[in-house]
Motif scaffolding. Structure first.
Motif, short mmCIF file in Angstrom:
data_model
loop_
_atom_site.label_atom_id
_atom_site.label_comp_id
_atom_site.label_asym_id
_atom_site.label_seq_id
_atom_site.Cartn_x
_atom_site.Cartn_y
_atom_site.Cartn_z
N LEU A 4 40.21 55.07 23.02
CA LEU A 4 41.35 54.88 24.09
C LEU A 4 39.72 54.12 25.42
O LEU A 4 38.90 55.04 25.17
N VAL A 5 40.73 53.98 25.80
CA VAL A 5 39.87 53.38 27.64
C VAL A 5 40.49 53.42 28.81
O VAL A 5 42.03 52.91 28.30
N THR A 6 40.31 54.14 29.33
CA THR A 6 40.75 54.69 30.78
C THR A 6 39.85 53.51 32.06
O THR A 6 39.56 52.69 31.75
N VAL A 7 41.21 52.82 32.73
CA VAL A 7 41.31 51.56 33.57
C VAL A 7 41.73 52.10 34.79
O VAL A 7 42.27 52.32 34.64
N ASN A 8 40.26 52.52 35.99
CA ASN A 8 40.67 53.34 36.80
C ASN A 8 41.30 51.80 38.29
O ASN A 8 40.04 50.84 37.83
N SER A 9 42.16 52.20 38.88
CA SER A 9 42.71 50.00 39.34
C SER A 9 43.82 50.75 40.53
O SER A 9 44.11 51.50 41.14
N SER A 10 43.61 49.88 41.51
CA SER A 10 44.19 49.28 42.99
C SER A 10 46.09 49.28 41.96
O SER A 10 46.50 49.60 43.12
N VAL A 11 46.17 48.70 41.76
CA VAL A 11 46.97 48.27 41.01
C VAL A 11 46.52 48.02 39.11
O VAL A 11 46.36 47.49 39.00
#
Ligand SMILES: Cc1cc2nc3c(=O)[nH]c(=O)nc-3n(C[C@H](O)[C@H](O)[C@H](O)COP(=O)(O)OP(=O)(O)OC[C@H]3O[C@@H](n4cnc5c(N)ncnc54)[C@H](O)[C@@H]3O)c2cc1C
Length: 408
Positions: free
Chosen positions: A155-162
């Motif tokens: 599992l990979v988390t992508v932190n993003s503004s949208v």
């Protein structure tokens, strides 16, 4: 602990909508753009292969049309509708007042490949293949990214503004975001098949109607026809129990020019594909930190092949909204209000398409002699009306026509 990636925009789905948005954002800014695609490759069958004129304009603007020319595509120059063999309606695309006059037809993987190749020229574009979006990251009611699962299971988390949900008609992201959709199943489904294109076949989409049955015949690159025939909703399994000769008879009654070809090339039901026709209407396309585009925001029927066109134009309209907001407010979550005018603008056009398609489907289902006669007269009147080209132009170019220069 999951691996964590920092990005500005996380797009779920690399169909026409997601791939196009990824390219536009990466090209016009230094935003970090991550696109997740669950499949390892784009070898898809029977997806939208017709790219309408408005999207051709966009592809030309982005220098992708030249790449597609190198591959080769088919130019579709008109639309014709026949009722019991009589031509009752036609649109000649040569009459459109803009430079890009024609629909182009080519396999969807080629289109997506060309868009992604162009996007890959920008170091801030990151395509993750075999990456399935499985979770949204939510804090205090705001979406702050997504989690994807790699083929290895990691599992990979992508932190993003949208997060942009471009994951298509069977989106799970929309559900994860708690955004409701009104799903409406048409009373009929379509069975699709392909046959070689007979010598001398005109380069126009044909709709052949007889009673409540119709064929949609789409000239397809390089030398085929894609043919759709309507069946009652949920009747495919029953349909397949019949002898295949019943199918041949129906097809050939509607289009005698396919006699011989359909028997030779469709030898069993396995050579046909079912398209479950439903529409999805979503009243709110966004939340803080999340926005829907393409089929996920508005699944439409295949009538007049508008799915790809709408998806590409959504991306084209959304890109400046994201760019403008993040230029002024870097690294902050894009609030729902920022997407309101985008949704209103797109919904106006999508609503026009959906209403037109629903009306066409109603006409095509006519059962009584009176309704069939009304349909014939309505199409003949529209054929003579000055509104015809105007209506067809709106359908073909969408809101892109507002930016175009008349060439005659
Ligand atoms: C069988 C079929 C036939 C069609 N025929 C026509 C036609 O003739 N003409 C026409 O105009 N339109 C047709 N359409 C519709 C057209 O293909 C769509 O309208 C168009 O592709 C929509 O583009 P999109 O980018 O919104 O979604 P899609 O093209 O569906 O792309 C969504 C992408 O998201 C990926 N994805 C989904 N979930 C996840 C996830 N959780 N994580 C990561 N990736 C994910 C999918 O693998 C896919 O690549 C057809 C559709 C189908 C299914």
């Amino acid at each position: 602990m999951n691996q964590v990636i920092q990005a500005d925009v996380c797009i779920v789905g690399a169909g026409p909508a997601g791939a196009m948005l990824g390219l536009l954002l990466a090209k016009q800014s230094d935003l970090e753009v991550v696109v997740l695609e669950q499949h390892q490759a784009f070898s898809r069958e029977f997806r939208g292969e017709s790219i309408s004129q408005g999207s051709v304009v966009i592809l030309n603007e982005l220098d992708i049309l030249d790449d597609l020319k190198k591959h080769g595509f088919l130019q579709v120059e008109g639309l014709e509708m026949y009722d019991q063999g009589d031509k009752i309606f036609s649109v000649n695309f040569h009459e459109f007042p803009y430079e890009q006059k024609f629909i182009i037809d080519l396999p969807q993987p080629v289109l997506i490949g060309a868009i992604l190749d162009k996007a890959g020229e920008y170091p801030n574009f990151h395509l993750k293949m075999g990456a399935t979006g499985v979770e949204l990251i939510e804090q205090h009611g705001q979406i702050k990214g997504a989690v994807y699962r790699e083929k290895s299971g990691e599992l990979v988390t992508v932190n993003s503004s949208v997060v942009v949900d471009a994951s298509g008609r069977y989106t799970r992201i929309r559900e994860m975001a708690g955004i409701p959709a009104k799903i409406e199943h048409f009373k009929r489904d379509a069975v699709w098949f392909r046959v070689p294109r007979p010598e001398g076949w005109e380069s126009a989409t044909r709709i052949k109607v007889d009673g409540h049955q119709h064929l949609i015949i789409l000239p397809t690159y390089p030398d085929q026809l894609r043919v759709g025939i309507n069946i009652a909703k949920g009747a495919y399994q029953e349909f397949r129990k019949q002898d295949i000769s019943v199918f041949y008879d129906t097809v050939c009654r509607l289009e005698p020019q396919l006699d011989g070809i359909v028997q030779q090339h469709i030898q069993s039901w396995k050579d046909t594909v079912l398209l479950d026709i439903f529409t999805a209407e979503v009243s709110q396309w966004s939340r803080d930190g999340l926005v829907l585009i393409g089929d996920s925001a508005h699944t439409v029927s295949p009538i007049l092949g508008q799915g790809v066109n709408l998806a590409i134009q959504d991306a084209y309209e959304l890109a400046p909204v994201i760019l403008d907001y993040l230029a002024l407010n870097p690294e902050s979550v894009i609030p729902q209000e920022a997407f309101q005018s985008f949704q209103a603008r797109r919904q106006e056009h999508v609503g026009f398409i959906q209403a037109f398609q629903a009306d066409q489907e109603k006409e095509l289902m006519a059962e009584s002699d009176e309704d069939m006669m009304k349909r014939r007269m309505k199409m003949q009147m529209l054929n003579q009306s000055p509104m015809k080209v105007e209506l067809a132009t709106k359908m073909a170019y969408g809101i892109i026509r507002e930016n175009l220069i008349h060439v005659h």
